[in-house]
Enzyme design. Structure first.
Site, short mmCIF file in Angstrom:
data_model
loop_
_atom_site.label_atom_id
_atom_site.label_comp_id
_atom_site.label_asym_id
_atom_site.label_seq_id
_atom_site.Cartn_x
_atom_site.Cartn_y
_atom_site.Cartn_z
N GLU A 19 -1.93 -8.91 4.43
CA GLU A 19 -2.17 -9.31 5.83
C GLU A 19 -3.66 -9.44 6.15
O GLU A 19 -4.02 -10.03 7.18
CB GLU A 19 -1.48 -8.34 6.80
CG GLU A 19 -2.07 -6.95 6.87
CD GLU A 19 -1.55 -5.98 5.82
OE1 GLU A 19 -1.76 -4.77 6.00
OE2 GLU A 19 -0.93 -6.42 4.83
N HIS A 54 -3.73 -5.25 0.76
CA HIS A 54 -3.10 -5.64 2.03
C HIS A 54 -3.08 -7.16 2.15
O HIS A 54 -4.10 -7.77 2.49
CB HIS A 54 -3.86 -5.02 3.20
CG HIS A 54 -3.67 -3.55 3.34
ND1 HIS A 54 -2.64 -3.00 4.07
CD2 HIS A 54 -4.35 -2.52 2.80
CE1 HIS A 54 -2.71 -1.69 3.99
NE2 HIS A 54 -3.73 -1.36 3.23
N CYS A 108 0.83 -1.19 0.00
CA CYS A 108 0.00 0.00 0.00
C CYS A 108 0.88 1.27 0.00
O CYS A 108 1.57 1.53 -0.98
CB CYS A 108 -0.98 -0.03 1.16
SG CYS A 108 -2.33 1.17 1.03
#
Length: 196
Positions: free
Chosen positions: A180, A178, A77
């Site tokens: 994650e 993202h 990002c």
């Protein structure tokens, strides 16, 4: 394997740390130049604003450290934005690893939000980050600025218009989404990066 997550006061750094720990890895969150240079893999997390991000990198003298790295580096990002040439967010001159500009979404009509939040798909996948990731896999986004399409583009997402969901150049890689918080696809991206 030594994994360094660059600590420049990123809002998402601890989420990346926890995600990798959950996959069985033992990364370190650090702003120490020697520790970053000695790592086998380096992750440059996101979260925050471009101008503040570049200011923090320069204050910690991490801008030159990132440019000197020869091992695989993954920007996430804002981390990827700061690896680009220039960002419209705060009219920020970035690191210039990817010769790509970062633009602000312009809504074509009032009912369309300029902040992309939530799941969207990635397509036109190429390169090692996307091994075993299916075309049109869903990943998670939170952003209102995007990198333009370019020869460095290794994945595409369409929100208002197509843009670079991922970039790759030599040992440097970046993703707009993202990993994650992107479930199975995000885990594949992390594991593929860590196997480079």
């Amino acid at each position: 394997m030594k994994i360094a997550i660059i600590d420049y006061d990123s809002k998402e750094a601890k989420a990346v740390l926890r995600s990798l720990q959950g996959f069985g890895f033992n990364p370190v969150l650090t702003s120490n130049a020697e520790e970053i240079r000695a790592a086998d893999k380096v992750i440059f997390p996101g979260g925050g604003e471009a101008q503040d991000g570049m200011k923090a990198l320069k204050e910690k003298k991490l801008d030159d450290v990132i440019l000197s790295l020869n091992q695989p580096v993954l920007g996430i990002c804002l981390g990827m934005h700061l690896m680009c040439r220039q960002s419209e967010e705060g009219d920020t001159q970035c690191l210039g690893i990817f010769r790509v500009n970062v633009k602000k979404f312009i809504a074509p009509s009032p009912e369309i939000k300029i902040l992309e939040v939530g799941w969207n798909t990635i397509s036109k996948l190429k390169g090692p980050l996307f091994k075993s990731v299916p075309e049109k896999a869903a990943v998670y986004y939170v952003h209102s600025f995007y990198p333009e399409l370019d020869a460095y583009t290794s994945a595409v997402t369409d929100y208002i218009h197509p843009y670079s969901a991922a970039l790759s150049y030599e040992n440097f890689h970046g993703v707009q989404f993202h990993p994650e918080t992107s479930g199975v696809a995000g885990e594949f991206v992390f594991r593929n990066f860590l196997s480079l």
